[in-house]
Design an enzyme around this catalytic site. Sequence first.
Site, PDB file in Angstrom:
ATOM      1  N   VAL A  73      -7.405  -5.668  -8.144  1.00 27.27           N
ATOM      2  CA  VAL A  73      -8.562  -4.787  -8.339  1.00 27.27           C
ATOM      3  C   VAL A  73      -8.805  -4.573  -9.836  1.00 27.27           C
ATOM      4  O   VAL A  73      -9.934  -4.614 -10.318  1.00 27.27           O
ATOM      5  CB  VAL A  73      -8.312  -3.423  -7.651  1.00 27.27           C
ATOM      6  N   ASN A  86       2.090  -9.869  -6.698  1.00 23.64           N
ATOM      7  CA  ASN A  86       0.868 -10.013  -5.911  1.00 23.64           C
ATOM      8  C   ASN A  86       0.269 -11.379  -6.206  1.00 23.64           C
ATOM      9  O   ASN A  86       0.000 -11.711  -7.358  1.00 23.64           O
ATOM     10  CB  ASN A  86      -0.125  -8.894  -6.244  1.00 23.64           C
ATOM     11  N   ARG A 142     -11.167   3.900 -10.952  1.00 31.18           N
ATOM     12  CA  ARG A 142     -11.630   3.520  -9.617  1.00 31.18           C
ATOM     13  C   ARG A 142     -12.429   4.676  -9.033  1.00 31.18           C
ATOM     14  O   ARG A 142     -11.894   5.758  -8.800  1.00 31.18           O
ATOM     15  CB  ARG A 142     -10.446   3.237  -8.701  1.00 31.18           C
ATOM     16  N   GLU A 192       7.479  -6.176  -7.386  1.00 34.91           N
ATOM     17  CA  GLU A 192       6.854  -7.116  -6.462  1.00 34.91           C
ATOM     18  C   GLU A 192       5.874  -8.016  -7.203  1.00 34.91           C
ATOM     19  O   GLU A 192       5.483  -7.725  -8.325  1.00 34.91           O
ATOM     20  CB  GLU A 192       6.143  -6.397  -5.310  1.00 34.91           C
ATOM     21  N   LEU A 252      13.910   5.152  -9.794  1.00 34.90           N
ATOM     22  CA  LEU A 252      13.740   5.469 -11.217  1.00 34.90           C
ATOM     23  C   LEU A 252      12.955   6.776 -11.314  1.00 34.90           C
ATOM     24  O   LEU A 252      11.948   6.961 -10.644  1.00 34.90           O
ATOM     25  CB  LEU A 252      13.023   4.317 -11.933  1.00 34.90           C
ATOM     26  N   LYS A 292      17.592   1.496  -6.573  1.00 29.98           N
ATOM     27  CA  LYS A 292      17.774   2.666  -7.425  1.00 29.98           C
ATOM     28  C   LYS A 292      16.394   3.289  -7.605  1.00 29.98           C
ATOM     29  O   LYS A 292      15.422   2.585  -7.846  1.00 29.98           O
ATOM     30  CB  LYS A 292      18.327   2.208  -8.782  1.00 29.98           C
ATOM     31  N   GLY A 334       0.802  -1.223   0.000  1.00 26.17           N
ATOM     32  CA  GLY A 334       0.000   0.000   0.000  1.00 26.17           C
ATOM     33  C   GLY A 334       0.831   1.267   0.000  1.00 26.17           C
ATOM     34  O   GLY A 334       0.376   2.324   0.426  1.00 26.17           O
ATOM     35  N   GLY A 335       2.064   1.152  -0.491  1.00 29.33           N
ATOM     36  CA  GLY A 335       2.898   2.347  -0.610  1.00 29.33           C
ATOM     37  C   GLY A 335       3.485   2.846   0.703  1.00 29.33           C
ATOM     38  O   GLY A 335       4.138   3.882   0.737  1.00 29.33           O
ATOM     39  N   ARG A 358      -2.588 -12.832  -5.891  1.00 26.37           N
ATOM     40  CA  ARG A 358      -4.055 -12.811  -5.778  1.00 26.37           C
ATOM     41  C   ARG A 358      -4.632 -12.152  -7.018  1.00 26.37           C
ATOM     42  O   ARG A 358      -3.893 -11.696  -7.884  1.00 26.37           O
ATOM     43  CB  ARG A 358      -4.443 -11.981  -4.551  1.00 26.37           C
TER      44      ARG A 358
HETATM   45  P1  ADP Z   1       3.631  -1.437  -2.413  1.00 25.11           P
HETATM   46  O1  ADP Z   1       3.644  -2.912  -2.150  1.00 25.11           O
HETATM   47  O2  ADP Z   1       3.697  -0.650  -1.143  1.00 25.11           O
HETATM   48  O3  ADP Z   1       2.550  -1.000  -3.319  1.00 25.11           O
HETATM   49  P2  ADP Z   1       5.609  -1.398  -4.594  1.00 25.11           P
HETATM   50  O4  ADP Z   1       6.961  -1.991  -4.495  1.00 25.11           O
HETATM   51  O5  ADP Z   1       4.601  -2.130  -5.411  1.00 25.11           O
HETATM   52  O6  ADP Z   1       5.054  -1.110  -3.114  1.00 25.11           O
HETATM   53  O7  ADP Z   1       5.737   0.065  -5.173  1.00 25.11           O
HETATM   54  C1  ADP Z   1       4.608   0.903  -5.266  1.00 25.11           C
HETATM   55  C2  ADP Z   1       4.913   2.129  -6.112  1.00 25.11           C
HETATM   56  O8  ADP Z   1       6.031   2.850  -5.563  1.00 25.11           O
HETATM   57  C3  ADP Z   1       5.317   1.827  -7.538  1.00 25.11           C
HETATM   58  O9  ADP Z   1       4.211   1.620  -8.374  1.00 25.11           O
HETATM   59  C4  ADP Z   1       6.080   3.101  -7.864  1.00 25.11           C
HETATM   60  O10 ADP Z   1       5.155   4.145  -8.091  1.00 25.11           O
HETATM   61  C5  ADP Z   1       6.838   3.412  -6.588  1.00 25.11           C
HETATM   62  N1  ADP Z   1       8.178   2.783  -6.572  1.00 25.11           N
HETATM   63  C6  ADP Z   1       8.531   1.590  -6.034  1.00 25.11           C
HETATM   64  N2  ADP Z   1       9.838   1.296  -6.243  1.00 25.11           N
HETATM   65  C7  ADP Z   1      10.350   2.331  -6.945  1.00 25.11           C
HETATM   66  C8  ADP Z   1      11.664   2.633  -7.500  1.00 25.11           C
HETATM   67  N3  ADP Z   1      12.709   1.801  -7.364  1.00 25.11           N
HETATM   68  N4  ADP Z   1      11.802   3.800  -8.187  1.00 25.11           N
HETATM   69  C9  ADP Z   1      10.769   4.662  -8.340  1.00 25.11           C
HETATM   70  N5  ADP Z   1       9.526   4.442  -7.851  1.00 25.11           N
HETATM   71  C10 ADP Z   1       9.298   3.295  -7.159  1.00 25.11           C
END
Ligand code: ADP
Length: 448
Positions: free
Chosen positions: A294, A289, A337, A287, A203, A201, A164-165, A291
């Site tokens: 949405v 998921n 959404r 990552e 991005l 890193k 969830g960020g 499951r």
């Molecule tokens: P969560 O499981 O909390 O959703 P994620 O690893 O899926 O975490 O990352 C969620 C969002 O965070 C990504 O869609 C992107 O917007 C940002 N993000 C994650 N890792 C990076 C990265 N290495 N560089 C830039 N943005 C990132």
Amino acid sequence: MFDKILIANRGEIALRVIRACREMGIRSVAVHSTADADAMHVRMADESVCIGPAPASESYLSMARIISACEITGAQAVHPGYGFLSENAAFVQALEDHGITFIGPTSDHIRIMGDKITAKDTMKALGVPCVPGSDGGVPDMATALRVAEAIGYPVIVKATAGGGGRGMKAAHGASELEVAFRTARAEAKAAFGNDEVYLEKYLERPRHIEIQIFGDGKGNAVHLGERDCSLQRRHQKVLEEAPGPVITPKMRAEIGATCAAAVARIGYAGAGTIEFLYEDGRFYFIEMNTRLQVEHPVTEAIFGVDLVREQIRVAAGMPMSFTQDELEINGHAIEVRINAEKVPGFSPSPGRVRMYHAPGGLGVRMDSALYAGYAIPPYYDSLIGKLIVHGRDRPEALARLRRALGELVVDGVDTTMPMFRALLQEPDIQNGEYSIHWLERWLASQFG
Ligand code: ADP
């Protein structure tokens, strides 16, 4: 095949699963909290069981109560939807111990992918491209500074238990990293009870591209292309589309085959999503998921498949009903959404819905548990509906979305509909030119 399935969820996704069950001739059991006694999923299911009070921790997250509900009703399988217990390995284990089938992957696969460091290591070993970063967890500031120096700034500190960020902080230099490291750890500790973090890193202008995969648990797997979910606010997706505006058939075939081969090798069962950041023609795994997502309906629209039906079939030990060669993309789909939130602050706006009118017509799908007179409870997620449109190409899908948003009426609560209406006027959206930072910048320019 199962005779009866219990759905351990609420809202639109519970309806989604009930619909698949009904088409397959399977009886459905809804569970609900006292706050959801009047909810649509309770009305629509064949049977329902109240499993506790409003707080999710005492109802939708209570494994014991959900297992009791299975035993009382004789449900042989549980569909978890998304959120709640859908990625909880202990829940899957508990169901297995009670002889109840979990409609999803094994507890081992959930465990591996639930820990982001283990997930990344596993994917790397399976040949999936990853974001450059630390090898595993970063225990202290000195290590963090050393790793950041090696991979080069900017970097992002991420929680290994993240979701969830939360527990994620970017840093453009050493002094920023010191703050980011401390806050990410504190946030991770508070949110997940685990303060382990790692470094990647950062991005600067990637797109979020995710690959839908599906495995039969017996070593066979397919991919169903990608979804572009770059339009995000606070790392939460708000609009998703398939196919991705910048992904070529060659790129899709390559990354799709890599993902399908990876999950086939581990014997993955059911639906899963492998998430990537995409920049300058390259994919970087972030990552997986384990499951249903949405945003799965955009994939269903362009491939003409029912992913929930497929999940149920595979959980019952049946083969997948399609092969890779049979999966062909047809047109373009977009989902928005609809949240009960007040724009621009996005504060939750629960309350009674006075009037509800769902859009219709060719290529329009509205997945929602709303009805006129329904009181949206304040206890749960603010997602109240997903509007999905399908057209022969992207311009047609956009025109259809604009038209459908014009028909949708939700009276009585604030929703994110006005944001989407404004968004669709933007040339960048019309041209599909946006990265994961586009929406935040646009919101700041619109509302300051
Ligand atoms: P969560 O499981 O909390 O959703 P994620 O690893 O899926 O975490 O990352 C969620 C969002 O965070 C990504 O869609 C992107 O917007 C940002 N993000 C994650 N890792 C990076 C990265 N290495 N560089 C830039 N943005 C990132």
